[in-house]
Scaffold this motif. Structure first.
Motif, PDB file in Angstrom:
ATOM      1  N   ASP B 646       0.821  -1.205   0.000  1.00  0.00           N
ATOM      2  CA  ASP B 646       0.000   0.000   0.000  1.00  0.00           C
ATOM      3  C   ASP B 646       0.862   1.265   0.000  1.00  0.00           C
ATOM      4  OD1 ASP B 646      -2.313  -1.383  -0.125  1.00  0.00           O
ATOM      5  OD2 ASP B 646      -2.876  -1.140   1.994  1.00  0.00           O
ATOM      6  N   ALA B 647       1.942   1.235   0.807  1.00  0.00           N
ATOM      7  CA  ALA B 647       2.813   2.409   0.867  1.00  0.00           C
ATOM      8  C   ALA B 647       3.413   2.681  -0.510  1.00  0.00           C
ATOM      9  CB  ALA B 647       3.916   2.185   1.894  1.00  0.00           C
ATOM     10  N   LEU B 648       3.744   1.603  -1.235  1.00  0.00           N
ATOM     11  CA  LEU B 648       4.344   1.757  -2.554  1.00  0.00           C
ATOM     12  C   LEU B 648       3.343   2.334  -3.550  1.00  0.00           C
ATOM     13  CD1 LEU B 648       7.169   1.157  -3.500  1.00  0.00           C
ATOM     14  CD2 LEU B 648       6.343  -0.967  -4.504  1.00  0.00           C
ATOM     15  N   ARG B 649       2.091   1.880  -3.461  1.00  0.00           N
ATOM     16  CA  ARG B 649       1.066   2.410  -4.370  1.00  0.00           C
ATOM     17  C   ARG B 649       0.798   3.885  -4.103  1.00  0.00           C
ATOM     18  NH1 ARG B 649      -3.004  -2.588  -3.451  1.00  0.00           N
ATOM     19  NH2 ARG B 649      -2.559  -3.762  -5.352  1.00  0.00           N
ATOM     20  N   LEU B 650       0.743   4.228  -2.826  1.00  0.00           N
ATOM     21  CA  LEU B 650       0.525   5.633  -2.475  1.00  0.00           C
ATOM     22  C   LEU B 650       1.716   6.473  -2.944  1.00  0.00           C
ATOM     23  CD1 LEU B 650      -1.587   7.337  -1.138  1.00  0.00           C
ATOM     24  CD2 LEU B 650      -0.669   6.722   1.099  1.00  0.00           C
ATOM     25  N   THR B 651       2.908   5.926  -2.781  1.00  0.00           N
ATOM     26  CA  THR B 651       4.112   6.610  -3.261  1.00  0.00           C
ATOM     27  C   THR B 651       4.024   6.834  -4.768  1.00  0.00           C
ATOM     28  OG1 THR B 651       5.401   5.532  -1.542  1.00  0.00           O
ATOM     29  CG2 THR B 651       6.624   6.488  -3.361  1.00  0.00           C
ATOM     30  N   ALA B 652       3.578   5.779  -5.482  1.00  0.00           N
ATOM     31  CA  ALA B 652       3.480   5.878  -6.940  1.00  0.00           C
ATOM     32  C   ALA B 652       2.491   6.974  -7.332  1.00  0.00           C
ATOM     33  CB  ALA B 652       3.032   4.541  -7.519  1.00  0.00           C
ATOM     34  N   TYR B 653       1.365   7.026  -6.615  1.00  0.00           N
ATOM     35  CA  TYR B 653       0.378   8.065  -6.914  1.00  0.00           C
ATOM     36  C   TYR B 653       0.985   9.449  -6.723  1.00  0.00           C
ATOM     37  CZ  TYR B 653      -3.581  11.188  -6.209  1.00  0.00           C
ATOM     38  OH  TYR B 653      -4.436  12.259  -6.269  1.00  0.00           O
ATOM     39  N   LEU B 654       1.663   9.656  -5.573  1.00  0.00           N
ATOM     40  CA  LEU B 654       2.230  10.973  -5.285  1.00  0.00           C
ATOM     41  C   LEU B 654       3.348  11.317  -6.256  1.00  0.00           C
ATOM     42  CD1 LEU B 654       2.198  10.802  -1.388  1.00  0.00           C
ATOM     43  CD2 LEU B 654       0.681  12.119  -2.869  1.00  0.00           C
ATOM     44  N   ALA B 655       4.051  10.292  -6.755  1.00  0.00           N
ATOM     45  CA  ALA B 655       5.150  10.546  -7.691  1.00  0.00           C
ATOM     46  C   ALA B 655       4.634  10.966  -9.061  1.00  0.00           C
ATOM     47  CB  ALA B 655       6.025   9.303  -7.809  1.00  0.00           C
ATOM     48  N   THR B 656       3.347  10.742  -9.313  1.00  0.00           N
ATOM     49  CA  THR B 656       2.817  11.145 -10.622  1.00  0.00           C
ATOM     50  C   THR B 656       2.245  12.555 -10.606  1.00  0.00           C
ATOM     51  OG1 THR B 656       0.705  10.151 -10.057  1.00  0.00           O
ATOM     52  CG2 THR B 656       2.218   8.790 -11.351  1.00  0.00           C
ATOM     53  N   LEU B 657       2.270  13.214  -9.442  1.00  0.00           N
ATOM     54  CA  LEU B 657       1.687  14.561  -9.367  1.00  0.00           C
ATOM     55  C   LEU B 657       2.753  15.598  -9.680  1.00  0.00           C
ATOM     56  CD1 LEU B 657      -0.312  14.095  -6.044  1.00  0.00           C
ATOM     57  CD2 LEU B 657      -1.171  13.893  -8.383  1.00  0.00           C
ATOM     58  N   HIS B 658       2.524  16.348 -10.734  1.00  0.00           N
ATOM     59  CA  HIS B 658       3.512  17.354 -11.123  1.00  0.00           C
ATOM     60  C   HIS B 658       2.855  18.693 -11.324  1.00  0.00           C
ATOM     61  CE1 HIS B 658       6.867  14.628 -11.680  1.00  0.00           C
ATOM     62  NE2 HIS B 658       6.003  13.775 -12.206  1.00  0.00           N
ATOM     63  N   GLN B 659       3.555  19.683 -10.927  1.00  0.00           N
ATOM     64  CA  GLN B 659       3.146  21.037 -11.255  1.00  0.00           C
ATOM     65  C   GLN B 659       4.393  21.890 -11.129  1.00  0.00           C
ATOM     66  OE1 GLN B 659       0.713  23.185  -8.458  1.00  0.00           O
ATOM     67  NE2 GLN B 659      -0.474  24.068 -10.104  1.00  0.00           N
ATOM     68  N   PRO B 660       4.679  22.690 -12.135  1.00  0.00           N
ATOM     69  CA  PRO B 660       5.884  23.508 -12.010  1.00  0.00           C
ATOM     70  C   PRO B 660       5.768  24.427 -10.795  1.00  0.00           C
ATOM     71  CG  PRO B 660       4.570  24.144 -13.933  1.00  0.00           C
ATOM     72  CD  PRO B 660       3.977  22.897 -13.384  1.00  0.00           C
ATOM     73  N   PRO B 661       6.866  24.565 -10.027  1.00  0.00           N
ATOM     74  CA  PRO B 661       6.835  25.377  -8.813  1.00  0.00           C
ATOM     75  C   PRO B 661       6.304  26.783  -9.068  1.00  0.00           C
ATOM     76  CG  PRO B 661       8.961  24.317  -9.065  1.00  0.00           C
ATOM     77  CD  PRO B 661       8.158  23.971 -10.280  1.00  0.00           C
ATOM     78  N   ALA B 662       6.609  27.323 -10.230  1.00  0.00           N
ATOM     79  CA  ALA B 662       6.190  28.704 -10.506  1.00  0.00           C
ATOM     80  C   ALA B 662       4.678  28.828 -10.419  1.00  0.00           C
ATOM     81  CB  ALA B 662       6.667  29.121 -11.890  1.00  0.00           C
ATOM     82  N   ALA B 663       3.956  27.790 -10.833  1.00  0.00           N
ATOM     83  CA  ALA B 663       2.507  27.862 -10.804  1.00  0.00           C
ATOM     84  C   ALA B 663       1.972  27.580  -9.408  1.00  0.00           C
ATOM     85  CB  ALA B 663       1.921  26.855 -11.791  1.00  0.00           C
TER      86      ALA B 663
END
Lengths: 134, 668
Positions: B646-663
């Motif tokens: 479960d920890a790995l799946r949650l990690t995978a989800y969070l690793a797919t979230l991107h947004q440039p810092p400027a925004a």
């Protein structure tokens, strides 16, 4: 050995007699005690509450902590007398340990059972019971 | 005949005397207590067997012998019979079970009673044991100060399960108690008070007089106490302080800055805000408050001084926690222009910063006054700091006998050490005329905390096997250029690295290299944004050049790492192959959004996770989820006890979230 003890006892009795004329001790008129002595356990409970719970449940437990602003459902008002009456200490401890999801409520209240010790949870419950009701 | 009579009389007297000792023992109150306890405990017993055991206990003196702890003998359990019995929880005194503490009731055999509670362990009468009898030994520690007992063994700044003691220690540190008073383990203490060498070019006599009269009236954040000075003493001190020679480099810098043209206040306002001055300072009470209130600073310091100070605070005060920003000449002018416009005391007299025409006689007298009150203990003196302490040592103060204390005029106080200390901390000069300790204006809870911390100073150190010392951190901060940068930007004023550093930031840097991605870190150092927008204390924009940011990021990535954090938890697979959809479901089911913002929804407490794929290393996210308290003991993120899967799946989800810092930037 015995004579020594006897001597001590004798001396003691004499001394007791001599001391019975009690000096008039200056009774303190206005002692400066520390503010509202809170028991040690209650202080620990308060410290744990302030650290882990206050961010959502607020300083007085009213559910108005700064993190509550954007939450839905809102955190429980823990100082509500009806709520306090309805729940036993065991209920409260259970909700803290297993979290909202564990007791059939919102998952927004996390389970603290692995983070806080059993004693810490008991102390928090003790502190919750001491919250001013309104 | 008379001989026989005499013999008879002495025999009788002898018998009577012989009977006294056993009679006294038979009448000792502990016997009655033990009989009452047997009945009470039997009625509370959980089984018939347990009840019988209670009833069968012989009446006797009980004791705990601690050969390792100064050979203590504690007989308290002779009357306090239920301390270790769970069935006695909530029983009336003296039979109640001991409340839970980290050492009791389980390790009562190792700690005994008097090591925390004080009192006379071997005594078997209440008045002797509790120290209320006239000739008794040390009195019991009142429950309000009981955490002082913890402090006898624990010499760390923060002591777990002792919030009041920890607070007392923090207050003593902040208010500079150890600048005047020596104590074991506090030999290296240095006050953060500024040196006074630039005072003549900083402020004027009117302001200084006000300050010396009551520092807290001028600046509520000030830690300088009220010395209750007379008018004459104030005049002498003002002449002494303002009559000193300013070091040539500082004088020149202030003079040159004062001659510069005025800056652009509008740009200054923007810079002031993004520099996050209120992470330490306050403006009209808003802000963190460990540094001075700024709303009237332009009426406390000259423009030249402010400008020179903002450019290089460390030249004026080498120990200041204030970072040296990387402002351009024009930027710093703008910031000061803004402060000159806005941060003024509009009720102050016009001459508040007028220089003083120094009277040499007064100045000489002022030097004596300066020494008399020990001002040099915090501020240093032109001759440097003196090694010797101005006030008495604090070691042993917690073991002082009340009879040895000078209560002086305070006939209103009970003759106890705790009452004396509380009064001393609250109004130090109230005992006699001519005392020098200043008034700190603590509130009752601060006073209670400080007295608790003071009572922890025993005359003898506890045996080594009982001592809990601060752990020395194995993490070294590099010397050379990186060390210089860490020093220049004063990273340790807010962040912790190992066991060093301040507590203003919620993010320790100890494992920062294992935690964040290098490219993100460089961008963040160059142009930081608010990770936790709800907090007052946020990372300033230092205007750090990119080369410096790169150097720091490289050092952090190399040095501040932890081998427990896996390099790649996905083992070569892309995150999208590790079921991030299930991770997303978990994110909702676990209620992560009660603290973390994602998009527009969620709580404010935790860091937003909108750009977690850009910011965090997946290895860190995984290690964190497996037990946040391993990385920061007091962190509020609860341990959900997730399985690796479960920890790995949650990690995978969070690793797919991107947004440039400027925004993501916005909450400035």
């Amino acid at each position: 050995m015995k004579t020594m003890r006897l001597g001590v006892v004798l001396a003691g009795t004499l001394l007791l007699g001599a001391c019975s004329g009690k000096p008039a001790g200056k009774a303190a008129a206005a002692p400066a005690p520390p503010p509202k002595p809170m028991s040690y356990e209650l202080r620990l409970g308060r410290a744990t509450f302030q650290h882990y719970c206050q961010t959502c449940h607020g300083e007085t437990g009213a559910g108005d902590g700064f993190n509550a602003f954007n939450l839905d459902p809102k955190p429980r008002d823990l100082s509500d007398p009806a709520f306090q009456k309805k729940k036993t200490d065991a209920d409260l401890a259970d909700a803290i340990q297993r979290g909202g999801a564990g007791v059939g409520l919102s998952a927004m209240m996390p389970p603290w059972g692995r983070t806080l010790s059993k004693e810490q949870v008991e102390q928090v419950v003790l502190y919750l019971r001491s919250l001013p009701k309104h | 005949m008379p001989i026989r009579r005499l013999f008879a009389l002495t025999s009788v007297a002898f018998l009577v005397v012989l009977a006294i000792s056993p009679a006294k023992n038979a009448l000792r109150s502990y016997r009655a207590y033990q009989r009452r306890f047997a009945v009470l405990a039997a009625s509370r017993a959980r089984s018939a067997q347990q009840a019988r055991d209670f009833e069968k206990r012989p009446v006797a003196i009980h004791q705990i012998w601690l050969p390792q702890l100064d050979n203590r003998v504690d007989r308290c359990t002779t009357c306090h019979l239920g301390v270790a019995d769970a069935v006695m929880k909530g029983a009336p005194p003296p039979f109640a079970a001991h409340p839970w503490t980290p050492h009791t009731p389980v390790r009562i055999d190792r700690y005994g009673c008097t090591s925390c509670h004080a009192g006379e362990g071997p005594a078997t009468t209440e008045s002797q044991a509790h120290g209320t009898a006239k000739d008794a030994g040390p009195p019991l520690l009142p429950v309000a100060y009981i955490e002082a007992g913890c402090g006898r063994c624990h010499s760390t700044a923060t002591v777990p399960a002792a919030p009041l003691l920890s607070r007392g220690r923090a207050v003593m540190d902040r208010y500079g108690c150890f600048a005047c008073h020596g104590a074991r383990g506090r030999e290296a203490y240095r006050s953060g008070a500024p040196p006074l060498s630039s005072e003549p070019v900083k402020t004027g006599a009117v302001w200084l007089r006000r300050w010396l009269t009551k520092p807290r009236d001028v600046d509520p954040n000030s830690t300088m106490p009220n010395f209750q000075l007379g008018e004459r003493e104030i005049e002498e001190l003002a002449n002494y302080v303002l009559g000193q020679d300013v070091p040539e480099d500082l004088a020149r810098a202030v003079r040159a800055a004062g001659d510069e043209p005025a800056g652009d206040a509008a740009n200054g306002k923007k810079l002031f805000s993004e520099s996050r001055c209120i992470s330490c300072h306050t403006v009209e009470g808003k802000g963190q408050g460990s540094a001075p209130e700024l709303s009237k600073v332009a009426s406390a310091a000259t423009r030249g001084w402010l400008l020179a100070y903002v450019r290089d605070p460390h030249a004026f005060n080498p120990l200041t926690p204030m970072p040296q920003y990387h402002f351009s000449e024009a930027d710093s002018r703008d910031v000061v222009a803004y402060m000159e416009d806005e941060f003024r005391d509009f009720d102050a007299p016009k001459d508040i910063l007028e220089p003083l025409r120094v009277n040499r006689t007064l100045a000489e007298a002022g030097e004596k006054t300066f020494r008399k009150y020990g001002c040099f203990s915090c501020h240093g003196s032109p001759g440097g700091r003196t090694a010797e302490k101005f006030g008495p040592d604090l070691d042993g103060i917690g073991d002082k006998k009340a009879a040895f204390l000078d209560f002086g005029r305070r006939t209103d106080l009970p003759r106890t050490l705790t009452a004396w200390l509380a009064a001393k901390v609250d109004s130090p000069r109230s005992f006699a005329k001519g005392l020098k300790m200043p008034a700190y204006g603590f509130n009752p809870e601060e006073t209670q905390a400080v007295v608790t911390a003071l009572l922890a100073f025993g005359s003898q150190p506890v045996p080594e096997s009982y001592r809990v010392l601060p752990t020395a951190s194995p993490i070294a901060i590099p010397a050379g250029r990186v060390g210089h940068l860490v020093d220049r930007y004063r990273c340790l004023s807010c962040h912790q690295i190992g066991d060093r550093g301040g507590d203003i930031s919620t993010a320790p840097l100890t494992f920062e290299g294992s935690k964040v991605q290098r490219s993100w870190l460089v961008d963040y150092l160059v142009l930081s944004y608010s990770i936790r927008p709800i907090l007052t204390e946020r990372m300033p924009i230092f205007h750090m050049p990119r080369e410096e940011a790169t150097e720091l990021a490289d050092a952090i990535e190399t040095l501040f790492v932890d081998p427990r954090v896996p390099e790649d938890p996905f083992q070569g697979r892309p995150a999208s192959d590790v079921d991030p959809a299930e991770g997303e479901r978990l994110y909702t089911a676990l209620g992560c959004r009660s603290c973390h913002i994602l998009g527009s929804a969620g709580g404010y407490y935790g860091p937003p996770l909108t750009d977690s794929g850009t910011r965090l290393r997946p290895g860190w996210t995984f290690a964190w989820l497996k037990g946040p308290q391993r990385w920061r003991a007091d962190v509020r993120c609860p341990d959900y006890g997730l399985t690796d899967r479960d920890a790995l799946r949650l990690t995978a989800y969070l690793a797919t979230l991107h947004q440039p810092p400027a925004a993501a930037k916005g909450g400035k």
